[in-house]
Design a protein around this motif. Structure first.
Motif, PDB file in Angstrom:
ATOM      1  N   TYR A 169      28.443 -24.187   4.511  1.00 57.63           N
ATOM      2  CA  TYR A 169      26.968 -23.444   4.590  1.00 57.63           C
ATOM      3  C   TYR A 169      26.592 -23.563   5.861  1.00 57.63           C
ATOM      4  O   TYR A 169      26.637 -24.615   6.538  1.00 57.63           O
ATOM      5  CB  TYR A 169      26.101 -24.392   3.549  1.00 57.63           C
ATOM      6  N   GLN A 171      22.840 -21.794   8.031  1.00 61.83           N
ATOM      7  CA  GLN A 171      21.847 -20.758   7.977  1.00 61.83           C
ATOM      8  C   GLN A 171      21.930 -19.380   8.642  1.00 61.83           C
ATOM      9  O   GLN A 171      21.395 -18.695   8.734  1.00 61.83           O
ATOM     10  CB  GLN A 171      20.449 -21.443   8.038  1.00 61.83           C
ATOM     11  N   GLU A 208      30.035 -19.823   3.802  1.00 56.31           N
ATOM     12  CA  GLU A 208      28.948 -18.983   2.925  1.00 56.31           C
ATOM     13  C   GLU A 208      27.810 -19.235   4.158  1.00 56.31           C
ATOM     14  O   GLU A 208      27.072 -20.043   4.362  1.00 56.31           O
ATOM     15  CB  GLU A 208      28.420 -19.824   1.702  1.00 56.31           C
ATOM     16  N   VAL A 211      22.726 -18.784   4.617  1.00 61.85           N
ATOM     17  CA  VAL A 211      22.337 -19.584   3.572  1.00 61.85           C
ATOM     18  C   VAL A 211      21.676 -20.603   4.033  1.00 61.85           C
ATOM     19  O   VAL A 211      22.220 -21.614   4.752  1.00 61.85           O
ATOM     20  CB  VAL A 211      23.233 -19.985   2.565  1.00 61.85           C
ATOM     21  N   ARG A 212      20.213 -20.660   3.732  1.00 60.05           N
ATOM     22  CA  ARG A 212      19.509 -22.102   4.109  1.00 60.05           C
ATOM     23  C   ARG A 212      19.404 -23.191   2.999  1.00 60.05           C
ATOM     24  O   ARG A 212      18.734 -22.862   2.007  1.00 60.05           O
ATOM     25  CB  ARG A 212      17.847 -21.563   4.328  1.00 60.05           C
ATOM     26  N   VAL A 213      20.349 -24.146   3.079  1.00 56.13           N
ATOM     27  CA  VAL A 213      20.434 -24.957   2.113  1.00 56.13           C
ATOM     28  C   VAL A 213      19.054 -25.720   1.971  1.00 56.13           C
ATOM     29  O   VAL A 213      18.929 -26.378   2.994  1.00 56.13           O
ATOM     30  CB  VAL A 213      21.811 -25.887   2.166  1.00 56.13           C
ATOM     31  N   GLU A 215      16.560 -24.455   0.768  1.00 53.94           N
ATOM     32  CA  GLU A 215      15.568 -23.434   0.304  1.00 53.94           C
ATOM     33  C   GLU A 215      16.269 -22.501  -0.461  1.00 53.94           C
ATOM     34  O   GLU A 215      15.891 -22.218  -1.808  1.00 53.94           O
ATOM     35  CB  GLU A 215      15.137 -22.720   1.726  1.00 53.94           C
ATOM     36  N   ASP A 216      17.379 -21.772  -0.007  1.00 46.54           N
ATOM     37  CA  ASP A 216      17.995 -20.623  -0.838  1.00 46.54           C
ATOM     38  C   ASP A 216      18.858 -21.567  -1.896  1.00 46.54           C
ATOM     39  O   ASP A 216      19.051 -20.908  -3.152  1.00 46.54           O
ATOM     40  CB  ASP A 216      18.769 -19.839  -0.036  1.00 46.54           C
ATOM     41  N   LEU A 217      19.530 -22.529  -1.516  1.00 44.94           N
ATOM     42  CA  LEU A 217      20.156 -23.443  -2.691  1.00 44.94           C
ATOM     43  C   LEU A 217      19.444 -24.727  -2.461  1.00 44.94           C
ATOM     44  O   LEU A 217      19.346 -25.297  -1.444  1.00 44.94           O
ATOM     45  CB  LEU A 217      21.728 -23.452  -2.023  1.00 44.94           C
ATOM     46  N   SER A 218      19.301 -25.385  -3.712  1.00 46.75           N
ATOM     47  CA  SER A 218      18.733 -26.548  -3.755  1.00 46.75           C
ATOM     48  C   SER A 218      19.554 -27.727  -3.640  1.00 46.75           C
ATOM     49  O   SER A 218      20.779 -27.725  -3.852  1.00 46.75           O
ATOM     50  CB  SER A 218      17.844 -26.901  -5.317  1.00 46.75           C
ATOM     51  N   TYR A 221      21.476 -28.333  -6.585  1.00 46.61           N
ATOM     52  CA  TYR A 221      22.477 -27.417  -6.975  1.00 46.61           C
ATOM     53  C   TYR A 221      23.805 -28.111  -6.273  1.00 46.61           C
ATOM     54  O   TYR A 221      24.846 -28.255  -6.900  1.00 46.61           O
ATOM     55  CB  TYR A 221      22.320 -26.036  -6.463  1.00 46.61           C
TER      56      TYR A 221
END
Length: 478
Positions: A169, A171, A208, A211-213, A215-218, A221
């Motif tokens: 991941y 951002q 991926e 994607v702001r891990v 923020e977009d993904l917790s 998760y």
């Protein structure tokens, strides 16, 4: 012997008048014949300090050189790839720690190890020997790498080869981290980054991006989806300059400046307030390291009127200092390709203030020439030179002062990782944080350093993750 008969030949550069008009790589690779000659200078030492003390990746350097001399290029490539994940990067941007520990360097010029490494991997790509190597068997565990910079790519590469399902991941819109956004195009063309990322994707690594891990993904998760996570977000908290005038318009961190130029070259349209350029400006670069030199070369290409690079430390000697005897990395003055292109370097200068105009924009740098002496405790100490004050025109100031630690983020907070006294994410000997299954590598955990060290640390973290996952699988906890 060849190391006596044949002199060292370092790679040359394109003519400054030509290369300042474009953004292509400035270094000219050596031809196959020259590379074989240079490899023949290797002494095949009984104890190869180049790999034991110099190279963080411990390349089997003498064996690679022997294969090159005998034109066994494919075998040389196999040996190189056995220890190195991305020699096309280290062959371009590594300062050559191995060369600093070359035994021949005790009393002669060391072997051009970095150039040989670059030649071997590029021969592999040219001949079609570098192809996707998809693991024959896949393990049931899934791992996530947060960050696609050097450490993240290295960890992802090794974990994928072991057989784990790997998702990276980031951002940013494109993978590579500092390789893509921090290092200028004239030192590392981004097609080289694209080539490697495409190869990794073909081998099964999933990217991926954008994607702001956290923020977009917790964090929740991540913990529910993956069996282990490796944090490789880098040391993103830049060291600031605490002087009056710091708040003026036109004062920026170096990485912000370099990132925007690389984005511009990739076709990203920047808003007018973000379109930071040195065109028509008097540029002051504060910081004498590689990042400062990258700013210098970038500013010259953008059309700066003047560029000055200031360093608070004294000018190093041209040859190895007695304070760093072989096989230590030698303290000596290093002139990058950017320094050959123009601009001015000033040593032993302390920045005392930044002066602004009526519109609140920086217009000048006020500095003080200093001298360094040894204090009563034996440590270096600095004092102002008599009549050492000066002012230089500067309407763009770039701060290249390094980094103070990891940038705090919601992800790190939600995961519950701890920090050490230097602001880095704390890890144990296996690169795991205090949170089981959460690992960290690269500048985030070790502090800002070289790309090659980030590669080595990413591989070490991958090994730590594999060991932990193997134990957890045996115990049935994953």
């Amino acid at each position: 012997p060849d190391f006596v008969r044949i002199p060292r030949q370092a790679p040359g550069y394109r003519d400054p008048a030509e290369r300042l008009r474009d953004w292509h790589e400035v270094e000219l690779p050596l031809g196959d014949g020259t590379i074989r000659q240079q490899a023949s200078r290797c002494m095949d030492c009984g104890t190869p300090f180049c790999m034991a003390c110099g190279c963080p990746l411990s390349h089997p350097i003498p064996e690679i050189h022997e294969c090159v001399v005998q034109e066994r290029w494919r075998e040389a490539l196999d040996l190189l790839m056995s220890a190195s994940c991305f020699p096309e990067f280290t062959g371009r941007v590594c300062p050559g720690l191995c060369e600093g520990s070359c035994v021949l360097g005790i009393n002669r010029d060391p072997v051009t190890i970095r150039s040989i490494e670059r030649a071997v991997i590029e021969k592999g790509f040219a001949e079609g020997w570098v192809v996707p190597r998809v693991p024959a068997n896949r393990l049931p565990c899934q791992v996530a790498i947060i960050g696609s910079g050097p450490a993240g790519l290295a960890a992802a590469d090794l974990l994928n080869r072991i057989g784990y399902g790997v998702t990276v991941y980031d951002q940013a819109a494109r993978a590579g981290g500092i390789l893509r956004y921090g290092i200028p195009e004239f030192k590392l063309e981004k097609r080289i980054v694209d080539r490697r990322v495409a190869l990794m994707a073909a081998e099964g690594v999933r990217f991926e991006l954008g994607v702001r891990v956290g923020e977009d993904l917790s964090a929740r998760y991540l913990l529910s989806r993956f069996d282990a996570v490796c944090l490789t977000g880098g040391a993103r908290e830049p060291r600031d300059l605490n002087v009056s005038g710091r708040e003026l318009k036109g004062v920026h961190f170096a990485m912000e400046y370099l990132r925007r130029q690389n984005m511009r070259l990739e076709g990203v349209r920047l808003a007018e307030e973000q379109d930071l350029t040195a065109a028509g400006r008097h540029v002051a670069v504060i910081g004498g390291g590689d990042t400062g030199a990258d700013c210098l070369g970038t500013a010259l290409r953008q059309g700066a009127l003047t560029v000055r690079q200031y360093e608070i430390l004294p000018e190093p000697p041209l040859e190895r200092s007695d304070t760093t005897p072989w096989p230590l990395w030698p303290l000596r003055r290093r002139d990058s390709s950017s320094h050959q292109e123009g601009g001015e370097r000033r040593w032993s200068v302390a920045t005392r203030a930044l002066l602004g105009d009526a519109d609140g924009r920086v217009r000048a740098l006020r500095g003080m020439r200093v001298e360094w002496t040894t204090g009563p405790d034996g440590r270096p100490c600095m004092r102002d030179c008599p009549d050492g004050g000066f002012e230089d025109a500067a309407d763009l100031v770039l701060l290249a002062l390094g980094f103070s630690g990891a940038r705090k983020s919601r992800l790190l907070s939600d995961l519950g990782v701890a920090y050490d006294e230097h602001g880095r994410v704390g890890i144990d000997d296996g690169h795991m944080t205090r949170v089981p299954g959460i690992f960290a590598a690269g500048d985030l955990a070790c502090g800002a350093s070289l790309v090659v060290r980030a590669f080595a640390d990413g591989r070490a973290a991958a090994e730590g993750m594999h060991a932990w996952l193997s134990r957890a699988s045996d115990s049935g906890t994953v």
